[in-house]
Design a protein around this motif. Structure first.
Motif, PDB file in Angstrom:
ATOM      1  N   LYS A  85      33.740  44.527  40.679  1.00  0.00           N
ATOM      2  CA  LYS A  85      34.990  45.293  40.650  1.00  0.00           C
ATOM      3  C   LYS A  85      34.722  46.787  40.511  1.00  0.00           C
ATOM      4  CE  LYS A  85      37.295  42.728  37.509  1.00  0.00           C
ATOM      5  NZ  LYS A  85      38.487  42.190  36.781  1.00  0.00           N
ATOM      6  N   ASP A 134      42.292  44.398  39.061  1.00  0.00           N
ATOM      7  CA  ASP A 134      42.403  44.135  37.626  1.00  0.00           C
ATOM      8  C   ASP A 134      42.679  42.665  37.330  1.00  0.00           C
ATOM      9  OD1 ASP A 134      41.984  46.815  37.147  1.00  0.00           O
ATOM     10  OD2 ASP A 134      44.107  47.306  36.958  1.00  0.00           O
ATOM     11  N   ALA A 135      43.435  42.005  38.196  1.00  0.00           N
ATOM     12  CA  ALA A 135      43.847  40.621  37.927  1.00  0.00           C
ATOM     13  C   ALA A 135      42.830  39.593  38.399  1.00  0.00           C
ATOM     14  CB  ALA A 135      45.199  40.349  38.586  1.00  0.00           C
ATOM     15  N   ASP A 192      39.424  37.363  38.623  1.00  0.00           N
ATOM     16  CA  ASP A 192      38.366  36.844  37.756  1.00  0.00           C
ATOM     17  C   ASP A 192      37.043  36.981  38.503  1.00  0.00           C
ATOM     18  OD1 ASP A 192      36.827  35.601  35.874  1.00  0.00           O
ATOM     19  OD2 ASP A 192      37.721  33.614  36.097  1.00  0.00           O
ATOM     20  N   GLU A 242      44.490  48.490  42.726  1.00  0.00           N
ATOM     21  CA  GLU A 242      45.270  47.953  41.614  1.00  0.00           C
ATOM     22  C   GLU A 242      45.030  46.460  41.410  1.00  0.00           C
ATOM     23  OE1 GLU A 242      49.262  48.908  42.591  1.00  0.00           O
ATOM     24  OE2 GLU A 242      49.147  50.979  41.833  1.00  0.00           O
ATOM     25  N   ASP A 243      44.920  45.707  42.502  1.00  0.00           N
ATOM     26  CA  ASP A 243      44.841  44.253  42.398  1.00  0.00           C
ATOM     27  C   ASP A 243      43.491  43.759  41.892  1.00  0.00           C
ATOM     28  OD1 ASP A 243      47.398  44.260  43.275  1.00  0.00           O
ATOM     29  OD2 ASP A 243      47.006  43.359  45.239  1.00  0.00           O
ATOM     30  N   GLU A 261      45.612  37.942  47.687  1.00  0.00           N
ATOM     31  CA  GLU A 261      44.192  38.032  47.391  1.00  0.00           C
ATOM     32  C   GLU A 261      43.516  36.754  47.881  1.00  0.00           C
ATOM     33  OE1 GLU A 261      42.104  40.268  46.262  1.00  0.00           O
ATOM     34  OE2 GLU A 261      43.571  41.846  45.844  1.00  0.00           O
TER      35      GLU A 261
END
Length: 824
Positions: free
Chosen positions: A217, A208-209, A211, A205-206, A570
């Motif tokens: 990804k 997605d945020a 850069d 899930e993480d 993260e």
């Protein structure tokens, strides 16, 4: 008289000054806004090659650029110093891995410094340093206490060349070891693992945020491999096709329970414990031979779509009952089903799965479609949407409705449940090697696995070991290390002789950099929270699964254990993947013997010319084939800049004080356009085009100085200062020297120049005037012209008036300042 541009002398002097003055040392309480820039932890392989130059030049540009924007930039450096090359060298030469590693660190460190890369060397760490080992082992014990580290017997990837276990991520797609190139085999060993699977959903899930490059990804999403579906039981049948009396069932997982009426066979992983109960006497010999062969294959080989499918499966002799329609279906073993994913067994629906289709064709099995393909479909398995067919009470439903109805039926019957599965497996961290961080546990006959107490850390590697040509860890045969006392009862015990995977050390080094000299803790959580997540991380895409996945797991686990800051989940907010440097068509690598040494070019042209060439030769994300010829051009450019910007040069002395002319005004506008362009290109990592802009502008300045009327002092100084300020992150030595000569201050302590928007705007542009799409006139207009004025000028054009005559246009489309189209 102007001094010559003495490259070697200037670069050595500025490197000493940056180090002596601590120019790029940043304290944790620095009042400026923090910015953490980090290049991936390097393995100390010795003297640098061009891949190192490219990597550390890119990182250095970011560090210096962000510093000039007013940030306190944390730029640390250290060494991922455990690893196989040092141990292999010890086996070959007798040199202890520590001695070998320390020598390689000294060589690479000297090369990095000679490049002029800016680091806060006070924060330097080495993974083989006893203090770092202490905290690495301390973190292992905290994971063990929390149940995130555990020991289990499992089939593992074994590299015969490295004589050690490999994680799945370290096996290449062709089934070979990513380091040695040997074919990887399977063994059952008792190993230490970390529970990465506990974080599978959050790791997914993480993403997605972040850069990060979308390619990275996507690789991580595929590796985590989330699947939503259902688990349900297939009763094993007796010879009459009825469920056996002993209640034996095969638990299967599927993402498409709606296709169950198309199940024509079932597949069980060869290593599934149920195999011994499924195989019949008639099939035992064939099954045993098949299982033995599969055990020599890697998971990547087994998941490959290549190879003849008729050689990739075997019939067990048993049947299972399809609970949806009561029909018995044959049960096969196949290498493409893995025990580690789902339940280790699947229902096969060849009508809707191409691999199942191919397998069914190879073994003469029935194919039943349960989803109606579109009209004219000429393919084989159909995986798209469509109404359900041949499915009794599901017929006519859409895919989503059929899936939901089948799920509900399984739950109503009490034979199945909804389930989410992941491809991600737990991280296997044991290595049967010497040169690694010892795992801090002992084995007691009375108490089993006993952690080494914190006050007895670190467990260090002995120096007096014998490196055997078999590649086995010397720790197994070193009685002084092996034999110890149980910390719990004081009785005789033995130490764990496996060492940790090197990726353990690199999974938290970015935490330690923030608080590198702390002897009381691995790091201060508040200090970590000040700097993390890393604002800009730089490295190769080859770490997309390995290091990046493990570092993300560590960061989340440490936050949950209260060791790391809870708000930092993260490690790396922004990631840039640089392209690799090839030589002779292959990636540059010391182990392959295909390297180009920067030392020779440092001596002949200097670090600045080499840095600029790397930035100019291609976009930083592209792979490049190394050739040294282009450095002559960047060296020539820097010498030309020197002749322009040295205040004692003949060209500089020719400038005069006078009123502004048109030529001066144009150069001032060009200067501000350069500032705007290059500033944007720095943000977009378009360094190659920025270098081209510097070269074009410098040529224009030369023409300006040598033109009739000469140069105005203020105009020339403004142009050259802009170049030196913006070129300073790329070529720090020559820009620092020239700025010091011109202003007596340090260019890297100056603020980044700002463009004047009024001067950036072009004074006039050519506006094209069309009538019914055909060009009829071109008019020079002010670049800030508005719609009404553009339309007025276009309609007033004599050429347009001649065409229109007395007619009024039906429509006028104005797109100032470039275009007006008149529709008649």
């Amino acid at each position: 008289m102007a001094e010559a541009y003495n490259v070697q002398e200037i670069e050595a002097a500025w490197q000493r000054r940056w180090l002596d003055e601590g120019t790029y040392e940043v304290d944790n309480d620095d009042p400026r806004p923090p910015f953490y820039c980090l290049s991936m932890y390097p393995y100390p392989s010795g003297e640098a090659h061009m891949g190192h130059v490219r990597n550390y030049t890119l990182g250095d540009v970011v560090v210096r650029h962000r510093t000039m924007h007013g940030y306190a930039v944390l730029s640390p450096m250290g060494w991922d110093s455990f690893g196989l090359p040092a141990e292999n060298a010890a086996i070959k030469t007798g040199i202890h891995p520590r001695e070998y590693t320390d020598a390689r660190i000294a060589e690479l460190k000297a090369s990095v410094r000679r490049l002029g890369a800016a680091f806060d060397w006070r924060r330097e760490i080495e993974s083989h340093d006893p203090l770092y080992m202490r905290w690495n082992q301390w973190l292992f014990l905290r994971l063990l206490e929390a149940g995130l580290a555990y020991r289990a017997t499992a089939p593992v990837n074994w590299c015969p060349g490295c004589q050690t276990v490999l994680a799945n991520e370290q096996v290449l797609p062709d089934g070979t070891c990513e380091r040695s190139g040997d074919v990887v085999t399977k063994r059952d060993l008792e190993q230490w693992l970390f529970k990465t699977t506990d974080y599978a959903q959050e790791l997914l899930e993480d993403l997605d945020a972040l850069d990060w490059p979308e390619r990275v990804k996507t690789i991580q999403r595929n590796w985590i491999g989330r699947s939503e579906g259902a688990e349900f039981d297939l009763p094993v049948a007796d010879p009459h096709g009825q469920p056996r009396g002993d209640g034996l069932v095969i638990r299967v997982f599927t993402t498409r329970p709606d296709t169950s009426f198309g199940m024509t066979y079932a597949v069980v992983a060869p290593e599934h414990p149920i195999v011994t109960e499924l195989v019949t006497d008639e099939q035992r010999e064939a099954v045993d031979a098949f299982v033995a062969r599969v055990r020599s294959e890697t998971e990547i080989e087994r998941l490959s779509t290549e190879g003849a499918l008729e050689k990739r499966g075997v019939f067990t002799g048993s049947y299972a009952v399809n609970p949806f329609d009561g029909r018995p279906v044959p049960v096969y073993l196949a290498d493409y089903v893995l025990m580690g994913y789902g339940t280790g067994a699947i229902m096969a629906v060849p009508g809707e799965d191409q691999r199942d289709w191919d397998f069914a064709k190879a073994y003469g099995l029935e194919i039943i479609r349960t989803v109606e393909p579109p009209e004219g479909w000429e393919g084989e398995a159909y995986t798209g949407d469509g109404p359900a067919i041949n499915s009794e009470w599901l017929d006519g439903l859409s895919k989503n409705d059929a899936v939901e109805r089948a799920m509900a039926w399984l739950e109503e019957q009490g034979i199945g449940e909804r389930k989410v599965n992941f491809r991600l497996r737990d991280w296997l961290v044991s290595r049967q090697r010497f040169w690694g961080c010892p795992i801090p546990v002992v084995y007691c006959p009375e108490h089993g696995i006993v952690p080494v107490p914190d006050d007895q850390l670190p467990v260090l590697l002995p120096d007096d070991v014998e490196f055997r040509p078999t590649g086995e860890s010397p720790l197994k045969f070193h009685t002084g290390f092996l034999n110890t006392q149980c910390p719990r009862c004081g009785g005789p015990a033995t130490r764990e002789t496996d060492t940790m995977d090197g990726f353990v050390e690199s999974s938290w080094y970015f935490f330690r950099y923030t608080d590198a000299r702390n002897e009381q803790a691995a790091f201060d959580s508040d200090v970590v929270a000040h700097w993390l997540p890393v604002d800009q991380y730089i490295g190769g895409i080859e770490q997309a699964i390995l290091h990046l996945m493990y570092a993300r797991f560590f960061t989340k686990a440490l936050a949950d254990l209260g060791i790391g800051p809870k708000e930092v989940r993260e490690p790396f907010g922004r990631l840039f993947n640089h392209g690799v440097v090839r030589l002779g068509g292959r990636r540059m690598s010391k182990s392959r013997g295909n390297i180009a040494r920067p030392a020779d070019l440092f001596e002949s042209h200097g670090a600045d010319a080499l840095r600029l060439y790397h930035l100019f030769m291609a976009p930083p994300g592209d792979e490049v084939d190394w050739t040294s010829g282009g450095i002559v051009g960047t060296s020539r450019f820097l010498h030309r800049l020197w002749r322009l910007a040295d205040p004692d040069s003949e060209l500089a002395a020719s400038a005069v004080e006078r009123t502004t002319t048109d030529a001066d005004a144009e150069l001032e506008r060009a200067t501000h356009r350069l500032i705007a362009r290059v500033s944007d290109e720095y943000e977009r990592w378009s360094y190659n085009t920025a270098v081209a802009a510097f070269m074009e502008f410098t040529n224009a300045v030369y023409d300006y100085v040598q033109a009739k009327g000469g140069a105005r002092r203020e105009t020339l100084d403004g142009a050259l200062d802009a170049v030196l300020l913006m070129l300073a992150p790329m070529t720090p030595h020559v820009c620092a020297e020239l700025w010091d000569r011109r202003h007596g201050t340090h260019v890297h302590e100056q603020r980044w120049p700002q463009a004047d928007p009024a001067l950036v705007a072009e004074a006039t542009v050519t506006m094209v005037v069309q009538v019914d799409g055909k060009v009829r006139d071109r008019i020079e207009v002010n670049s800030s012209i508005d719609d009404a004025t553009a339309e007025e000028l276009a309609l007033a054009s004599p050429k347009v008036r001649a065409i229109l005559g007395d007619r009024h246009p039906a429509k006028v489309v104005a797109r100032p300042p470039r275009l007006v189209n008149i529709v008649t």
